[in-house]
Design a protein around this motif. Structure first.
Motif, short mmCIF file in Angstrom:
data_model
loop_
_atom_site.label_atom_id
_atom_site.label_comp_id
_atom_site.label_asym_id
_atom_site.label_seq_id
_atom_site.Cartn_x
_atom_site.Cartn_y
_atom_site.Cartn_z
N ASP A 1 0.84 -1.19 0.00
CA ASP A 1 0.00 0.00 0.00
C ASP A 1 0.88 1.25 0.00
O ASP A 1 1.69 1.44 0.92
N PRO A 2 0.74 2.13 -1.01
CA PRO A 2 1.59 3.33 -1.04
C PRO A 2 1.38 4.24 0.15
O PRO A 2 2.31 4.95 0.57
N HIS A 3 0.18 4.24 0.75
CA HIS A 3 -0.05 5.04 1.95
C HIS A 3 0.80 4.51 3.10
O HIS A 3 1.38 5.30 3.87
N ASN A 4 0.88 3.19 3.24
CA ASN A 4 1.69 2.61 4.31
C ASN A 4 3.18 2.85 4.08
O ASN A 4 3.92 3.18 5.03
N SER B 1 5.23 7.46 -6.48
CA SER B 1 3.99 8.05 -6.98
C SER B 1 3.62 9.26 -6.13
O SER B 1 4.17 9.48 -5.04
N GLY B 2 2.65 10.01 -6.63
CA GLY B 2 2.16 11.15 -5.87
C GLY B 2 1.52 10.73 -4.57
O GLY B 2 1.65 11.42 -3.54
N THR B 3 0.80 9.60 -4.59
CA THR B 3 0.16 9.11 -3.37
C THR B 3 1.18 8.75 -2.31
O THR B 3 1.03 9.09 -1.13
N LEU B 4 2.23 8.05 -2.72
CA LEU B 4 3.29 7.69 -1.77
C LEU B 4 3.97 8.95 -1.23
O LEU B 4 4.19 9.08 -0.02
N ALA B 5 4.27 9.89 -2.12
CA ALA B 5 4.95 11.12 -1.70
C ALA B 5 4.08 11.93 -0.75
O ALA B 5 4.58 12.52 0.21
N LYS B 6 2.76 11.97 -1.01
CA LYS B 6 1.85 12.72 -0.14
C LYS B 6 1.83 12.12 1.26
O LYS B 6 1.88 12.83 2.27
N VAL C 1 0.83 -1.93 9.72
CA VAL C 1 2.28 -2.02 9.53
C VAL C 1 2.97 -0.67 9.70
O VAL C 1 4.07 -0.59 10.26
N SER C 2 2.33 0.41 9.27
CA SER C 2 2.97 1.72 9.43
C SER C 2 3.01 2.14 10.90
O SER C 2 3.99 2.73 11.37
N ASN C 3 1.97 1.80 11.66
CA ASN C 3 1.97 2.08 13.09
C ASN C 3 2.99 1.23 13.83
O ASN C 3 3.69 1.69 14.74
N ALA C 4 3.07 -0.05 13.44
CA ALA C 4 4.04 -0.94 14.05
C ALA C 4 5.46 -0.44 13.80
O ALA C 4 6.32 -0.47 14.70
#
Length: 274
Positions: free
Chosen positions: A135-138, A165-170, A258-261
């Motif tokens: 997930d690019p957000h993660n 990507s723009g989503t990942l960068a954001k 996963v991002s919180n972990a």
């Protein structure tokens, strides 16, 4: 025969267009000047990219208010801002993208090779290795946390990981411009490479008997985070020097995202070492 071959070539080209112009499994985004690139959006990612001398920029489109916010930075890079209606900016981006009145077309970054990044790391460096986090957000959120806690670089596979990507960068909130995202073809081989460079490789797994408290308090450390659903793959866990878990109370939710972990683990390591 020649006509059949032409039809076949045209059909293949049409198919590539419908797949978003993908080649080699990596998405490409056609820019207004016909060149490939990545559309970044949002004031923070665009501002960070303008401040990154390694970022090659092709076009910058913004509303009047956003242009006023970015004018000095754009001028310092000799980049013209094209006055653009918000709806026209939205048309360039994924549905629902929160662009804040700005989008910028730029070339993808060129991170260093893994061997180079590992060799230049400090003796107490911390790095992240992502095992099929898709997930690019993660990935962006992990990069933001990594930048905050002083991580040297992040490693992700070429496949089973989102492209730049723009989503990942954001989601990274500017961290993509300051923290190398190193791509590797084979994750197991990459883990071996960082081990040979003196990194102690530790995987996060909720089933481990040891907790974060068992981590070493000094030396080079690589934290390995598994995918959103299945966690660490068996082979990845076997290639780790150590596997630990985050101590949690009994609850009805289960494990952390996963991002919180990753953020919790990085906070623990940083706090422990200080």
């Amino acid at each position: 025969m020649a006509r059949d071959r032409q039809k076949s070539d045209k059909k293949r080209q049409d198919g590539n267009r419908h797949r978003g112009g993908q080649t080699g499994g990596r998405p490409r985004h056609a820019g207004p000047d016909g060149r490939d690139g990545v559309w970044l959006f949002g004031l923070h990612p665009v501002r960070a990219a303008l401040q990154n001398p390694s970022r090659a920029i092709t076009a910058l489109r913004a509303t009047r208010n956003a242009a006023a916010d970015l004018a000095d930075l754009a001028a310092s890079r000799n980049i013209d801002i094209q006055d653009t209606h918000p709806a026209d900016i939205a048309a360039l981006l994924p549905p629902g993208a929160v662009h804040q009145g700005v989008a910028m077309l730029c070339a993808p970054l060129s991170p260093p090779a893994l061997e180079e990044a590992a060799s230049k790391a400090d003796e107490d460096a911390i790095i992240l290795i992502l095992d099929q986090v898709t997930d690019p957000h993660n990935v962006g959120a992990l990069m933001r946390s990594a930048a905050v806690f002083g991580v040297s670089f992040v490693v992700a596979p070429d496949r089973h990981a989102p492209p730049e990507s723009g989503t990942l960068a954001k989601s990274a909130s500017g961290a993509l411009e300051t923290l190398p995202l190193v791509r590797v073809g084979n994750l197991a081989r990459a883990m071996k490479t960082v081990q040979e460079a003196g990194f102690w490789v530790v995987g996060l797994d909720g089933d481990s008997a040891d907790t974060l408290a068992a981590l070493p308090t000094s030396g080079r450390l690589a934290l390995v985070l598994g995918s959103e659903g299945k966690g660490l793959r068996r082979l990845t866990a076997e290639n780790c020097d150590q596997v630990v878990r985050i101590a949690m109370a009994e609850n009805a939710v289960g494990s952390l995202n996963v991002s919180n972990a990753g953020a919790v683990a990085l906070y623990h390591v940083t706090n422990q070492r200080q």
